[in-house]
Scaffold this active site. Structure first.
Site, PDB file in Angstrom:
ATOM      1  N   TYR A 161      11.664  26.894   0.702  1.00 39.10           N
ATOM      2  CA  TYR A 161      12.688  26.160  -0.067  1.00 39.10           C
ATOM      3  C   TYR A 161      13.084  26.937  -1.326  1.00 39.10           C
ATOM      4  O   TYR A 161      14.250  26.965  -1.706  1.00 39.10           O
ATOM      5  CB  TYR A 161      12.182  24.759  -0.446  1.00 39.10           C
ATOM      6  CG  TYR A 161      12.077  23.825   0.743  1.00 39.10           C
ATOM      7  CD1 TYR A 161      13.186  23.114   1.194  1.00 39.10           C
ATOM      8  CD2 TYR A 161      10.879  23.664   1.425  1.00 39.10           C
ATOM      9  CE1 TYR A 161      13.100  22.267   2.293  1.00 39.10           C
ATOM     10  CE2 TYR A 161      10.779  22.821   2.526  1.00 39.10           C
ATOM     11  CZ  TYR A 161      11.885  22.126   2.960  1.00 39.10           C
ATOM     12  OH  TYR A 161      11.800  21.300   4.055  1.00 39.10           O
ATOM     13  N   ASP A 215       6.724  14.410  -3.984  1.00 37.05           N
ATOM     14  CA  ASP A 215       7.324  15.319  -3.018  1.00 37.05           C
ATOM     15  C   ASP A 215       6.760  16.717  -3.199  1.00 37.05           C
ATOM     16  O   ASP A 215       6.370  17.097  -4.313  1.00 37.05           O
ATOM     17  CB  ASP A 215       8.851  15.351  -3.174  1.00 37.05           C
ATOM     18  CG  ASP A 215       9.508  15.910  -1.921  1.00 37.05           C
ATOM     19  OD1 ASP A 215       9.717  15.148  -0.968  1.00 37.05           O
ATOM     20  OD2 ASP A 215       9.757  17.129  -1.888  1.00 37.05           O
ATOM     21  N   ARG A 256      14.272   2.217  -4.742  1.00 38.78           N
ATOM     22  CA  ARG A 256      14.955   3.516  -4.844  1.00 38.78           C
ATOM     23  C   ARG A 256      16.300   3.345  -5.551  1.00 38.78           C
ATOM     24  O   ARG A 256      16.678   4.152  -6.395  1.00 38.78           O
ATOM     25  CB  ARG A 256      15.133   4.077  -3.431  1.00 38.78           C
ATOM     26  CG  ARG A 256      16.039   5.255  -3.286  1.00 38.78           C
ATOM     27  CD  ARG A 256      15.318   6.547  -3.612  1.00 38.78           C
ATOM     28  NE  ARG A 256      16.019   7.667  -3.021  1.00 38.78           N
ATOM     29  CZ  ARG A 256      17.160   8.158  -3.484  1.00 38.78           C
ATOM     30  NH1 ARG A 256      17.725   7.652  -4.545  1.00 38.78           N
ATOM     31  NH2 ARG A 256      17.726   9.193  -2.875  1.00 38.78           N
ATOM     32  N   ARG A 306       5.055   9.863   5.835  1.00 39.29           N
ATOM     33  CA  ARG A 306       6.287   9.192   5.389  1.00 39.29           C
ATOM     34  C   ARG A 306       6.219   7.677   5.604  1.00 39.29           C
ATOM     35  O   ARG A 306       7.207   7.058   5.996  1.00 39.29           O
ATOM     36  CB  ARG A 306       7.523   9.742   6.135  1.00 39.29           C
ATOM     37  CG  ARG A 306       7.996  11.091   5.677  1.00 39.29           C
ATOM     38  CD  ARG A 306       8.852  10.986   4.420  1.00 39.29           C
ATOM     39  NE  ARG A 306       9.081  12.311   3.857  1.00 39.29           N
ATOM     40  CZ  ARG A 306      10.171  13.036   4.084  1.00 39.29           C
ATOM     41  NH1 ARG A 306      11.135  12.567   4.820  1.00 39.29           N
ATOM     42  NH2 ARG A 306      10.291  14.207   3.534  1.00 39.29           N
ATOM     43  N   ARG A 334      12.700   5.467   3.455  1.00 42.23           N
ATOM     44  CA  ARG A 334      13.962   4.729   3.633  1.00 42.23           C
ATOM     45  C   ARG A 334      13.975   3.745   4.790  1.00 42.23           C
ATOM     46  O   ARG A 334      14.868   2.901   4.863  1.00 42.23           O
ATOM     47  CB  ARG A 334      15.115   5.723   3.787  1.00 42.23           C
ATOM     48  CG  ARG A 334      15.510   6.346   2.467  1.00 42.23           C
ATOM     49  CD  ARG A 334      16.444   7.499   2.664  1.00 42.23           C
ATOM     50  NE  ARG A 334      15.779   8.534   3.440  1.00 42.23           N
ATOM     51  CZ  ARG A 334      16.293   9.736   3.677  1.00 42.23           C
ATOM     52  NH1 ARG A 334      17.484  10.028   3.240  1.00 42.23           N
ATOM     53  NH2 ARG A 334      15.622  10.617   4.367  1.00 42.23           N
TER      54      ARG A 334
HETATM   55  O1  CP3 Z   1       5.056   8.421   2.375  1.00 43.36           O
HETATM   56  C1  CP3 Z   1       4.828   9.629   2.197  1.00 43.36           C
HETATM   57  O2  CP3 Z   1       4.668  10.428   3.157  1.00 43.36           O
HETATM   58  C2  CP3 Z   1       4.610  10.146   0.792  1.00 43.36           C
HETATM   59  C3  CP3 Z   1       5.646  10.850   0.134  1.00 43.36           C
HETATM   60  C4  CP3 Z   1       6.238  12.141   0.686  1.00 43.36           C
HETATM   61  C5  CP3 Z   1       7.632  12.416   0.607  1.00 43.36           C
HETATM   62  N1  CP3 Z   1       7.844  13.696   1.014  1.00 43.36           N
HETATM   63  C6  CP3 Z   1       8.654  11.462   0.135  1.00 43.36           C
HETATM   64  C7  CP3 Z   1      10.073  11.731   0.398  1.00 43.36           C
HETATM   65  C8  CP3 Z   1       5.632  13.286   1.227  1.00 43.36           C
HETATM   66  C9  CP3 Z   1       4.175  13.507   1.585  1.00 43.36           C
HETATM   67  C10 CP3 Z   1       6.654  14.271   1.413  1.00 43.36           C
HETATM   68  C11 CP3 Z   1       6.396  15.632   1.922  1.00 43.36           C
HETATM   69  C12 CP3 Z   1       7.507  16.560   2.130  1.00 43.36           C
HETATM   70  N2  CP3 Z   1       8.661  16.672   1.408  1.00 43.36           N
HETATM   71  C13 CP3 Z   1       7.495  17.592   3.108  1.00 43.36           C
HETATM   72  C14 CP3 Z   1       6.355  17.913   4.042  1.00 43.36           C
HETATM   73  C15 CP3 Z   1       6.240  16.964   5.177  1.00 43.36           C
HETATM   74  C16 CP3 Z   1       7.447  16.930   6.074  1.00 43.36           C
HETATM   75  O3  CP3 Z   1       8.081  15.873   6.137  1.00 43.36           O
HETATM   76  O4  CP3 Z   1       7.737  17.945   6.718  1.00 43.36           O
HETATM   77  C17 CP3 Z   1       8.715  18.286   2.993  1.00 43.36           C
HETATM   78  C18 CP3 Z   1       9.178  19.456   3.838  1.00 43.36           C
HETATM   79  C19 CP3 Z   1       9.441  17.703   1.907  1.00 43.36           C
HETATM   80  C20 CP3 Z   1      10.753  18.141   1.356  1.00 43.36           C
HETATM   81  C21 CP3 Z   1      11.769  17.071   1.416  1.00 43.36           C
HETATM   82  N3  CP3 Z   1      11.754  15.920   0.644  1.00 43.36           N
HETATM   83  C22 CP3 Z   1      12.917  17.039   2.247  1.00 43.36           C
HETATM   84  C23 CP3 Z   1      13.310  18.088   3.255  1.00 43.36           C
HETATM   85  C24 CP3 Z   1      13.577  15.825   1.942  1.00 43.36           C
HETATM   86  C25 CP3 Z   1      14.930  15.393   2.477  1.00 43.36           C
HETATM   87  C26 CP3 Z   1      14.831  14.862   3.844  1.00 43.36           C
HETATM   88  C27 CP3 Z   1      15.117  13.395   3.822  1.00 43.36           C
HETATM   89  O5  CP3 Z   1      14.433  12.674   4.564  1.00 43.36           O
HETATM   90  O6  CP3 Z   1      16.039  12.992   3.089  1.00 43.36           O
HETATM   91  C28 CP3 Z   1      12.817  15.133   0.983  1.00 43.36           C
HETATM   92  C29 CP3 Z   1      13.109  13.804   0.393  1.00 43.36           C
HETATM   93  C30 CP3 Z   1      12.075  12.750   0.501  1.00 43.36           C
HETATM   94  N4  CP3 Z   1      10.751  12.916   0.239  1.00 43.36           N
HETATM   95  C31 CP3 Z   1      12.298  11.377   0.832  1.00 43.36           C
HETATM   96  C32 CP3 Z   1      11.059  10.741   0.764  1.00 43.36           C
HETATM   97  C33 CP3 Z   1      10.767   9.282   0.968  1.00 43.36           C
HETATM   98  C34 CP3 Z   1      13.651  10.739   1.116  1.00 43.36           C
HETATM   99  C35 CP3 Z   1      14.385  10.678  -0.180  1.00 43.36           C
HETATM  100  C36 CP3 Z   1      15.229   9.471  -0.444  1.00 43.36           C
HETATM  101  O7  CP3 Z   1      14.694   8.377  -0.716  1.00 43.36           O
HETATM  102  O8  CP3 Z   1      16.454   9.649  -0.447  1.00 43.36           O
END
Ligand code: CP3
Length: 345
Positions: free
Chosen positions: A151, A75, A38, A25, A29
Site C-alpha cells: 500500500y 486498520d 460510522r 471483519r 459495514r
Molecule cells: O473486525 C475487524 O476485522 C477489525 C478491524 C479491521 C479492519 N481492517 C476494519 C476496516 C481489520 C483487522 C482490518 C485489516 C485490514 N485492513 C487488512 C488485512 C485483512 C484483509 O482484509 O485483507 C487490509 C488489507 C486492510 C486495508 C483496508 N482497510 C482496505 C483495503 C479497506 C477498504 C476495503 C473496504 O472494505 O472498504 C479498509 C477499510 C476498512 N477497514 C473497513 C473496515 C471495517 C471498511 C471501512 C468503512 O467503514 O468504510
C-alpha cells in the site's frame, strides 16, 4: 493465563468439543449498528481514532453473536498514516496513501513518533478490555510488513502485483530497508497493544500470495518470524497468529516457526491438507469462505461441517478464510454460530 477463555485455551493446545469462534471483519459495514456509529464518527479514520466509538464497534459483534473473541477496531494502514503518509478512503476506490514511499523519501518516514500518534488505539484497547467479560479474549493486530509495504509503494491498493515484484528485483536494498523499518515499528506497536490489554495478536499478510520462494521468504516468512519473536521476547505468554493469505503449501514454512502459535488459513486452501500438514505444528484457525455466508442455508452449514469434522480431534479456532464483505446478512452469521454450537459428540 489468568483468563478462562476458550479461545486462549485452544491456542495453548486444548481440543474443544465446540471450537471457539470469531470472524475476520466481524465489525464492519454488514452490521447496521456499525453503519450507524460510522456515520456519527464522520470518516473511517475519525472512527479509528475515537476510542469510545472504536471500542463500541469492537464490542458490537460480541453482543450480537456472543463470539469468543473481539478484535480491536483499527486498520493495518494506521501505521503508514502515523509514519507520515496521509491516509484517506475514496468511495468505491478503497484506501489512498500519499506521498508514495520511494528510495528518495524513505528517510522522512523514519523519524516520526509512531506510537505517540497511535495513542488513541491503545486507549481503545484499554476501554474495550475493561468492558469485555473475562471469558472473552481481545485480539490485537497489525499488517505484515510486505502487505503494508504494498500500500505504501502503490499509494493505495495495488492494481498490478507484478509491479511490486519488479520493485523488489530492481531495488532490493530499498525494499529490504522498508520491510525492516516496518518490522521494527510493528514489534513496538504490538507490544504496546498487549500492554494496553490485548490477549493475543494476529498479523495479516493479505498480499503474500503468488511470490516466488526466495522472495516470499525474504519479505514475508523472515519478517513475520522476527516480529513474532520480538513479541514473544517481551510477552512470552501472548499467542501470535499468522495469516499468510494464498501461500498454499508454503504455509508450512510459517506453521513450523517456533513463535507461531496459530495459523489462519484462507478459503483457497484445502483444509484436509492443512489438517495433515499444519495441525501437528500449530493451531489452525479459519478456512470458511466468507461468500458462503452471503448465500447461507445448507451450503454454509455443509462448509462449516467439513471444517468441524476435519479438525474435531485437534485444537482449532473457527473463523473465515478472509473477512466478511458488506453484503453478508447478519442473520446468516447468527445461524452459522448457532450451527457450530449445536450439540456435538
Ligand atoms: O473486525 C475487524 O476485522 C477489525 C478491524 C479491521 C479492519 N481492517 C476494519 C476496516 C481489520 C483487522 C482490518 C485489516 C485490514 N485492513 C487488512 C488485512 C485483512 C484483509 O482484509 O485483507 C487490509 C488489507 C486492510 C486495508 C483496508 N482497510 C482496505 C483495503 C479497506 C477498504 C476495503 C473496504 O472494505 O472498504 C479498509 C477499510 C476498512 N477497514 C473497513 C473496515 C471495517 C471498511 C471501512 C468503512 O467503514 O468504510
Amino acid at each position: 493465563m489468568t483468563r478462562q477463555s476458550k479461545f486462549l485455551e485452544t491456542l495453548s493446545g486444548d481440543v474443544q468439543a465446540i471450537p471457539p469462534i470469531w470472524f475476520m471483519r466481524q465489525a464492519g459495514r454488514y452490521l447496521p449498528e456499525y453503519r450507524e456509529v460510522r456515520a456519527k464518527a464522520g470518516s473511517f479514520l475519525d472512527l479509528c481514532f475515537n476510542p469510545e466509538l472504536a471500542s463500541e464497534v469492537t464490542l458490537q459483534p460480541i453482543r450480537r453473536f456472543d463470539l469468543d473473541a473481539a478484535i480491536l477496531f483499527a486498520d493495518i494502514l494506521l501505521i503508514p498514516h502515523a509514519m507520515g503518509q496521509k491516509l484517506w478512503f475514496e468511495e468505491g476506490e478503497g484506501p489512498r496513501l500519499a506521498p508514495v514511499i520511494s528510495p528518495q523519501n524513505i528517510d522522512q518516514f523514519r523519524s516520526q513518533d509512531v506510537l505517540e500518534k497511535l495513542a488513541p488505539v491503545f486507549e481503545t484497547m484499554k476501554m474495550t478490555r475493561a468492558e469485555l467479560s473475562d471469558d472473552k479474549a481481545l485480539i490485537g493486530f497489525a499488517g505484515a510488513p510486505w502487505t503494508v509495504a504494498t500500500y505504501m509503494l502503490a499509494g493505495g491498493s495495488m492494481r498490478d502485483p507484478a509491479a511490486l515484484r519488479e520493485w523488489y528485483y530492481r531495488e532490493p536494498a530499498f525494499i529490504t530497508d522498508l520491510i525492516e523499518l516496518l518490522s521494527d515499528i510493528t514489534i513496538e506497536y504490538l507490544n504496546a497493544q498487549i500492554e494496553a490489554g490485548a490477549d493475543a495478536v494476529q498479523l495479516f499478510d493479505t498480499w503474500a500470495g503468488g511470490l516466488p520462494w526466495p522472495v516470499l521468504d525474504a519479505v514475508s516468512v523472515r519478517p513475520l518470524d522476527k516480529i513474532a519473536r520480538g513479541v514473544k521476547k517481551a510477552h512470552p505468554e501472548i499467542p501470535v497468529i499468522l495469516f499468510p493469505k494464498s501461500v498454499g503449501e508454503k504455509a508450512g514454512e510459517y506453521a513450523t516457526l517456533a513463535a507461531c502459535d496459530g495459523l489462519s488459513i484462507d478459503y483457497g486452501m484445502d483444509p484436509s491438507w492443512a489438517r495433515a500438514h499444519l495441525s501437528g505444528h500449530t493451531v489452525v484457525q479459519g478456512g470458511l469462505d466468507p461468500l458462503v455466508v452471503i448465500e447461507g442455508g445448507e451450503r454454509m452449514e455443509q462448509a462449516a461441517e467439513t471444517l468441524l469434522k476435519l479438525f474435531h480431534d485437534v485444537p482449532y479456532v473457527f473463523n473465515l478464510g478472509h473477512g466478511f464483505t458488506p453484503a453478508t446478512p447478519p442473520e446468516h452469521v447468527a445461524t452459522l454460530v448457532k450451527y457450530i454450537r449445536k450439540e456435538r459428540k
